[in-house]
Design a protein around this motif. Structure first.
Motif, short mmCIF file in Angstrom:
data_model
loop_
_atom_site.label_atom_id
_atom_site.label_comp_id
_atom_site.label_asym_id
_atom_site.label_seq_id
_atom_site.Cartn_x
_atom_site.Cartn_y
_atom_site.Cartn_z
N HIS A 121 5.39 4.68 2.35
CA HIS A 121 5.70 5.89 3.12
C HIS A 121 6.40 5.56 4.44
O HIS A 121 7.33 6.26 4.87
CB HIS A 121 4.41 6.67 3.39
CG HIS A 121 4.62 7.95 4.14
ND1 HIS A 121 5.33 9.01 3.61
CD2 HIS A 121 4.23 8.34 5.38
CE1 HIS A 121 5.35 10.00 4.48
NE2 HIS A 121 4.71 9.60 5.57
N ILE A 159 -3.61 3.07 -8.20
CA ILE A 159 -4.65 2.39 -7.40
C ILE A 159 -6.01 3.02 -7.68
O ILE A 159 -7.01 2.32 -7.87
CB ILE A 159 -4.30 2.43 -5.90
CG1 ILE A 159 -3.11 1.50 -5.60
CG2 ILE A 159 -5.48 2.03 -5.05
CD1 ILE A 159 -2.60 1.57 -4.17
N ARG A 160 -6.05 4.40 -7.70
CA ARG A 160 -7.32 5.08 -8.00
C ARG A 160 -7.83 4.69 -9.40
O ARG A 160 -9.01 4.38 -9.59
CB ARG A 160 -7.14 6.59 -7.91
CG ARG A 160 -7.37 7.16 -6.54
CD ARG A 160 -7.52 8.68 -6.55
NE ARG A 160 -6.39 9.37 -7.19
CZ ARG A 160 -5.27 9.70 -6.56
NH1 ARG A 160 -5.12 9.42 -5.29
NH2 ARG A 160 -4.31 10.31 -7.21
N TYR A 182 1.84 5.45 -7.36
CA TYR A 182 1.17 4.23 -6.91
C TYR A 182 -0.28 4.53 -6.51
O TYR A 182 -1.19 3.78 -6.85
CB TYR A 182 1.97 3.61 -5.75
CG TYR A 182 1.58 2.19 -5.43
CD1 TYR A 182 1.75 1.17 -6.35
CD2 TYR A 182 1.04 1.86 -4.18
CE1 TYR A 182 1.40 -0.13 -6.05
CE2 TYR A 182 0.68 0.57 -3.87
CZ TYR A 182 0.85 -0.43 -4.82
OH TYR A 182 0.50 -1.71 -4.53
N GLU A 183 -0.51 5.64 -5.79
CA GLU A 183 -1.86 6.03 -5.41
C GLU A 183 -2.70 6.32 -6.66
O GLU A 183 -3.88 5.94 -6.74
CB GLU A 183 -1.83 7.27 -4.50
CG GLU A 183 -1.42 6.97 -3.08
CD GLU A 183 -1.31 8.23 -2.21
OE1 GLU A 183 -1.19 9.35 -2.77
OE2 GLU A 183 -1.35 8.09 -0.98
N SER A 184 -2.08 6.98 -7.63
CA SER A 184 -2.79 7.28 -8.88
C SER A 184 -3.19 5.99 -9.59
O SER A 184 -4.31 5.86 -10.09
CB SER A 184 -1.90 8.14 -9.77
OG SER A 184 -2.46 8.31 -11.03
N THR A 223 0.85 -1.19 0.00
CA THR A 223 0.00 0.00 0.00
C THR A 223 0.89 1.24 0.00
O THR A 223 2.07 1.18 0.37
CB THR A 223 -0.92 0.02 1.25
OG1 THR A 223 -0.11 0.20 2.40
CG2 THR A 223 -1.75 -1.22 1.36
N PRO A 224 0.33 2.43 -0.35
CA PRO A 224 1.13 3.66 -0.31
C PRO A 224 1.63 3.95 1.09
O PRO A 224 2.74 4.46 1.28
CB PRO A 224 0.15 4.73 -0.77
CG PRO A 224 -0.86 4.02 -1.58
CD PRO A 224 -0.96 2.66 -1.01
N LYS A 242 -9.18 1.24 -9.37
CA LYS A 242 -10.51 1.19 -8.74
C LYS A 242 -11.57 1.70 -9.72
O LYS A 242 -12.65 1.12 -9.85
CB LYS A 242 -10.55 1.98 -7.45
CG LYS A 242 -9.93 1.29 -6.29
CD LYS A 242 -10.63 1.70 -5.01
CE LYS A 242 -10.02 0.96 -3.86
NZ LYS A 242 -10.88 -0.05 -3.32
N ILE A 273 5.02 6.91 -4.27
CA ILE A 273 3.75 6.90 -3.53
C ILE A 273 2.67 7.58 -4.36
O ILE A 273 1.56 7.04 -4.51
CB ILE A 273 3.91 7.59 -2.16
CG1 ILE A 273 4.76 6.72 -1.23
CG2 ILE A 273 2.56 7.87 -1.53
CD1 ILE A 273 5.15 7.42 0.07
N LYS A 274 2.96 8.76 -4.94
CA LYS A 274 1.96 9.49 -5.74
C LYS A 274 1.54 8.65 -6.95
O LYS A 274 0.34 8.50 -7.24
CB LYS A 274 2.53 10.83 -6.21
CG LYS A 274 2.61 11.87 -5.14
CD LYS A 274 3.20 13.16 -5.71
CE LYS A 274 3.49 14.15 -4.59
NZ LYS A 274 4.19 15.34 -5.10
#
Length: 165
Positions: free
Chosen positions: A9, A40-41, A36-38, A4-5, A44, A33-34
């Protein structure tokens, strides 16, 4: 279990001599992290889209199945109507043939009856003519007899004496 992000972190690396520049690593990890979050979004959103499209696909599949069943039912109903119409047509034809036979038989019977009546009338006419001829001949014979002349003379003499008897 996927990373996970927050895991990225919170990850801390051990320190060694001649190690990496801590600020560069932290900056790189922030970029990871950015990104990876992008991802993941986006993942989804794509999963939600897939679910939505799957629901639509299922809906259209149900509609297709319903339409297919409806077409089959309609075809069966049309076949049944066609068969019933054919049977009804055959029954009407048979009934018409029966009626035609009955009418023909009745006409033949009436024709025979009329023919017999005509023959009977011819016989009666022939008998009537023969009797009438006999009567006329008998009357002519009476008229040609000698007795009429004496009756005529007596009738002439009694013309002046009405109802002399």
């Amino acid at each position: 279990m996927p990373l996970t992000p927050l895991d990225i972190h919170n990850k801390e690396f051990g320190r060694r001599l001649r190690g990496y520049d801590e600020d560069e690593v932290n900056e790189f990890l922030d970029q990871v992290i950015k990104d990876y979050e992008s991802i993941i979004r986006e993942n989804k959103e794509l999963q939600n889209q897939v679910l939505s499209l799957q629901e639509k696909l299922n809906h259209f599949a149900n509609i297709e199945e319903t339409l297919s069943k409806t077409i089959i039912v309609a075809q069966e109903a049309a076949d049944e109507v066609r068969n019933n119409a054919k049977k009804e047509g055959q029954l009407i034809l048979k009934e018409a043939e029966k009626n035609a036979d009955r009418i023909i038989n009745e006409a033949l019977a009436k024709s025979r009856k009329v023919s017999l009546e005509v023959e009977e009338l011819k016989k009666q006419a022939s008998i009537y003519r023969a009797r009438f001829r006999t009567l006329v001949e008998a009357q002519l014979e009476l008229l040609s007899q000698d007795g009429w002349e004496s009756l005529e003379a007596a009738a002439s003499a009694s013309e002046y004496e009405p109802f002399s008897r």
